[in-house]
Design a protein around this motif. Structure first.
Motif, PDB file in Angstrom:
ATOM      1  N   VAL A   1       2.632  -7.986  -9.678  1.00 46.20           N
ATOM      2  CA  VAL A   1       1.791  -7.372 -10.709  1.00 46.20           C
ATOM      3  C   VAL A   1       1.021  -8.436 -11.492  1.00 46.20           C
ATOM      4  O   VAL A   1      -0.190  -8.338 -11.664  1.00 46.20           O
ATOM      5  N   LEU A   2       1.707  -9.440 -11.958  1.00 45.26           N
ATOM      6  CA  LEU A   2       1.051 -10.511 -12.709  1.00 45.26           C
ATOM      7  C   LEU A   2       0.573 -11.578 -11.743  1.00 45.26           C
ATOM      8  O   LEU A   2       1.365 -12.217 -11.059  1.00 45.26           O
ATOM      9  N   THR A   3      -0.744 -11.748 -11.677  1.00 46.01           N
ATOM     10  CA  THR A   3      -1.343 -12.703 -10.746  1.00 46.01           C
ATOM     11  C   THR A   3      -2.277 -13.640 -11.496  1.00 46.01           C
ATOM     12  O   THR A   3      -2.547 -13.447 -12.688  1.00 46.01           O
ATOM     13  N   ALA A   4      -2.791 -14.634 -10.796  1.00 49.12           N
ATOM     14  CA  ALA A   4      -3.751 -15.569 -11.395  1.00 49.12           C
ATOM     15  C   ALA A   4      -5.104 -14.893 -11.609  1.00 49.12           C
ATOM     16  O   ALA A   4      -5.893 -15.326 -12.453  1.00 49.12           O
ATOM     17  N   ASP A   5      -5.388 -13.839 -10.872  1.00 49.34           N
ATOM     18  CA  ASP A   5      -6.646 -13.104 -10.988  1.00 49.34           C
ATOM     19  C   ASP A   5      -6.497 -12.018 -12.060  1.00 49.34           C
ATOM     20  O   ASP A   5      -5.749 -11.059 -11.891  1.00 49.34           O
ATOM     21  N   ALA A   6      -7.227 -12.164 -13.149  1.00 48.85           N
ATOM     22  CA  ALA A   6      -7.112 -11.233 -14.279  1.00 48.85           C
ATOM     23  C   ALA A   6      -7.493  -9.801 -13.890  1.00 48.85           C
ATOM     24  O   ALA A   6      -6.885  -8.844 -14.374  1.00 48.85           O
ATOM     25  N   GLN A   7      -8.478  -9.640 -13.021  1.00 43.01           N
ATOM     26  CA  GLN A   7      -8.916  -8.307 -12.591  1.00 43.01           C
ATOM     27  C   GLN A   7      -7.801  -7.593 -11.821  1.00 43.01           C
ATOM     28  O   GLN A   7      -7.515  -6.425 -12.060  1.00 43.01           O
ATOM     29  N   ILE A   8      -7.165  -8.301 -10.892  1.00 43.77           N
ATOM     30  CA  ILE A   8      -6.068  -7.719 -10.110  1.00 43.77           C
ATOM     31  C   ILE A   8      -4.904  -7.365 -11.035  1.00 43.77           C
ATOM     32  O   ILE A   8      -4.325  -6.284 -10.937  1.00 43.77           O
ATOM     33  N   THR A   9      -4.572  -8.262 -11.937  1.00 39.57           N
ATOM     34  CA  THR A   9      -3.484  -8.004 -12.882  1.00 39.57           C
ATOM     35  C   THR A   9      -3.784  -6.765 -13.717  1.00 39.57           C
ATOM     36  O   THR A   9      -2.931  -5.901 -13.889  1.00 39.57           O
ATOM     37  N   ARG A  10      -5.008  -6.642 -14.214  1.00 32.18           N
ATOM     38  CA  ARG A  10      -5.389  -5.480 -15.039  1.00 32.18           C
ATOM     39  C   ARG A  10      -5.255  -4.185 -14.248  1.00 32.18           C
ATOM     40  O   ARG A  10      -4.711  -3.201 -14.745  1.00 32.18           O
ATOM     41  N   LEU A  11      -5.723  -4.184 -13.005  1.00 35.66           N
ATOM     42  CA  LEU A  11      -5.631  -2.983 -12.185  1.00 35.66           C
ATOM     43  C   LEU A  11      -4.187  -2.576 -11.946  1.00 35.66           C
ATOM     44  O   LEU A  11      -3.828  -1.402 -12.042  1.00 35.66           O
ATOM     45  N   ARG A  12      -3.351  -3.554 -11.630  1.00 33.79           N
ATOM     46  CA  ARG A  12      -1.949  -3.249 -11.337  1.00 33.79           C
ATOM     47  C   ARG A  12      -1.194  -2.834 -12.593  1.00 33.79           C
ATOM     48  O   ARG A  12      -0.322  -1.975 -12.538  1.00 33.79           O
ATOM     49  N   LEU A  13      -1.520  -3.421 -13.737  1.00 40.10           N
ATOM     50  CA  LEU A  13      -0.896  -3.014 -14.983  1.00 40.10           C
ATOM     51  C   LEU A  13      -1.329  -1.604 -15.382  1.00 40.10           C
ATOM     52  O   LEU A  13      -0.546  -0.857 -15.986  1.00 40.10           O
ATOM     53  N   THR A  14      -2.557  -1.230 -15.045  1.00 37.49           N
ATOM     54  CA  THR A  14      -3.035   0.114 -15.328  1.00 37.49           C
ATOM     55  C   THR A  14      -2.189   1.142 -14.596  1.00 37.49           C
ATOM     56  O   THR A  14      -1.885   2.203 -15.135  1.00 37.49           O
ATOM     57  N   LEU A  15      -1.794   0.812 -13.376  1.00 35.43           N
ATOM     58  CA  LEU A  15      -0.965   1.738 -12.611  1.00 35.43           C
ATOM     59  C   LEU A  15       0.387   1.946 -13.269  1.00 35.43           C
ATOM     60  O   LEU A  15       0.899   3.056 -13.327  1.00 35.43           O
ATOM     61  N   ILE A  16       0.956   0.875 -13.804  1.00 33.25           N
ATOM     62  CA  ILE A  16       2.296   1.018 -14.392  1.00 33.25           C
ATOM     63  C   ILE A  16       2.191   1.270 -15.871  1.00 33.25           C
ATOM     64  O   ILE A  16       3.083   1.709 -16.503  1.00 33.25           O
TER      65      ILE A  16
ATOM     66  N   ARG B   1       0.832  -1.216   0.000  1.00 34.66           N
ATOM     67  CA  ARG B   1       0.000   0.000   0.000  1.00 34.66           C
ATOM     68  C   ARG B   1       0.859   1.256   0.000  1.00 34.66           C
ATOM     69  O   ARG B   1       0.579   2.212  -0.711  1.00 34.66           O
ATOM     70  N   GLN B   2       1.914   1.259   0.801  1.00 30.92           N
ATOM     71  CA  GLN B   2       2.797   2.417   0.846  1.00 30.92           C
ATOM     72  C   GLN B   2       3.517   2.607  -0.488  1.00 30.92           C
ATOM     73  O   GLN B   2       3.682   3.725  -0.971  1.00 30.92           O
ATOM     74  N   ALA B   3       3.930   1.496  -1.101  1.00 32.35           N
ATOM     75  CA  ALA B   3       4.628   1.571  -2.387  1.00 32.35           C
ATOM     76  C   ALA B   3       3.712   2.150  -3.464  1.00 32.35           C
ATOM     77  O   ALA B   3       4.145   2.977  -4.274  1.00 32.35           O
ATOM     78  N   VAL B   4       2.454   1.736  -3.473  1.00 33.91           N
ATOM     79  CA  VAL B   4       1.499   2.254  -4.457  1.00 33.91           C
ATOM     80  C   VAL B   4       1.248   3.742  -4.208  1.00 33.91           C
ATOM     81  O   VAL B   4       1.247   4.552  -5.136  1.00 33.91           O
ATOM     82  N   LYS B   5       1.054   4.096  -2.957  1.00 32.22           N
ATOM     83  CA  LYS B   5       0.809   5.507  -2.625  1.00 32.22           C
ATOM     84  C   LYS B   5       1.986   6.375  -3.061  1.00 32.22           C
ATOM     85  O   LYS B   5       1.808   7.426  -3.682  1.00 32.22           O
ATOM     86  N   THR B   6       3.197   5.933  -2.769  1.00 34.03           N
ATOM     87  CA  THR B   6       4.390   6.685  -3.138  1.00 34.03           C
ATOM     88  C   THR B   6       4.508   6.824  -4.653  1.00 34.03           C
ATOM     89  O   THR B   6       4.806   7.905  -5.174  1.00 34.03           O
ATOM     90  N   LEU B   7       4.250   5.730  -5.372  1.00 34.43           N
ATOM     91  CA  LEU B   7       4.341   5.753  -6.832  1.00 34.43           C
ATOM     92  C   LEU B   7       3.298   6.689  -7.436  1.00 34.43           C
ATOM     93  O   LEU B   7       3.604   7.483  -8.335  1.00 34.43           O
ATOM     94  N   ILE B   8       2.081   6.658  -6.923  1.00 36.32           N
ATOM     95  CA  ILE B   8       1.030   7.533  -7.444  1.00 36.32           C
ATOM     96  C   ILE B   8       1.381   9.001  -7.211  1.00 36.32           C
ATOM     97  O   ILE B   8       1.235   9.845  -8.100  1.00 36.32           O
ATOM     98  N   PHE B   9       1.859   9.318  -6.009  1.00 33.22           N
ATOM     99  CA  PHE B   9       2.245  10.703  -5.730  1.00 33.22           C
ATOM    100  C   PHE B   9       3.403  11.148  -6.619  1.00 33.22           C
ATOM    101  O   PHE B   9       3.442  12.286  -7.086  1.00 33.22           O
ATOM    102  N   ARG B  10       4.364  10.262  -6.852  1.00 35.03           N
ATOM    103  CA  ARG B  10       5.499  10.609  -7.716  1.00 35.03           C
ATOM    104  C   ARG B  10       5.004  10.869  -9.141  1.00 35.03           C
ATOM    105  O   ARG B  10       5.384  11.858  -9.767  1.00 35.03           O
ATOM    106  N   LEU B  11       4.146   9.992  -9.659  1.00 33.04           N
ATOM    107  CA  LEU B  11       3.631  10.169 -11.019  1.00 33.04           C
ATOM    108  C   LEU B  11       2.810  11.458 -11.130  1.00 33.04           C
ATOM    109  O   LEU B  11       2.878  12.157 -12.142  1.00 33.04           O
ATOM    110  N   ASP B  12       2.077  11.775 -10.093  1.00 34.43           N
ATOM    111  CA  ASP B  12       1.253  12.981 -10.098  1.00 34.43           C
ATOM    112  C   ASP B  12       2.094  14.254 -10.156  1.00 34.43           C
ATOM    113  O   ASP B  12       1.639  15.282 -10.656  1.00 34.43           O
TER     114      ASP B  12
END
Length: 86
Positions: A71-86, A22-33
Motif C-alpha cells: 500500500v505504501l510505496t515511493a510513488d505518491a499517486q499509487i499510494t493515494r489510490l491504494r489508500l483510497t481503497l482501504i 488484482r484478485q485481492a483487490v477485486k475480492t475486497l471491492i466485491f466484499r465492500l460492495d
C-alpha cells in the motif's frame, strides 16, 4: 476522501502488477460492495450474526489484499489510490 462521496479509484487497476494483487483487490471491492445487502438482510431476518460474519470475512479479504499488494510505496499517486481503497 470525503464521506458521502464516491471514492475515485481511476487508475488503481493499472498499479497492480501481479495476478494475486488484482484478485485481492477485486475480492475486497466485491466484499465492500455487499455491506448494505448484509445489513439489510440482518435487519430483515433479525440475524445480527450476519454482520459479525461479514466483518470476519472482510478482515480476511483485507489481510489477503494487504499481504499481496504493497500500500505504501515511493510513488505518491499509487499510494493515494491504494489508500483510497482501504
Amino acid at each position: 476522501v470525503q464521506y458521502g462521496e464516491p471514492a475515485q479509484l481511476d487508475g488503481l487497476w493499472d498499479t497492480l502488477d501481479t495476478p494475486e494483487a488484482r484478485q485481492a483487490v477485486k475480492t475486497l471491492i466485491f466484499r465492500l460492495d455487499g455491506f448494505a445487502d448484509v445489513v439489510a438482510d440482518a435487519a430483515l431476518l433479525l440475524t445480527p450474526h450476519l454482520i459479525a460474519r461479514y466483518t470476519l470475512d472482510l478482515a480476511a479479504d483485507f489481510h489477503h489484499f494487504y499481504a499481496s499488494c504493497r500500500v505504501l510505496t515511493a510513488d505518491a499517486q499509487i499510494t493515494r489510490l491504494r489508500l483510497t481503497l482501504i
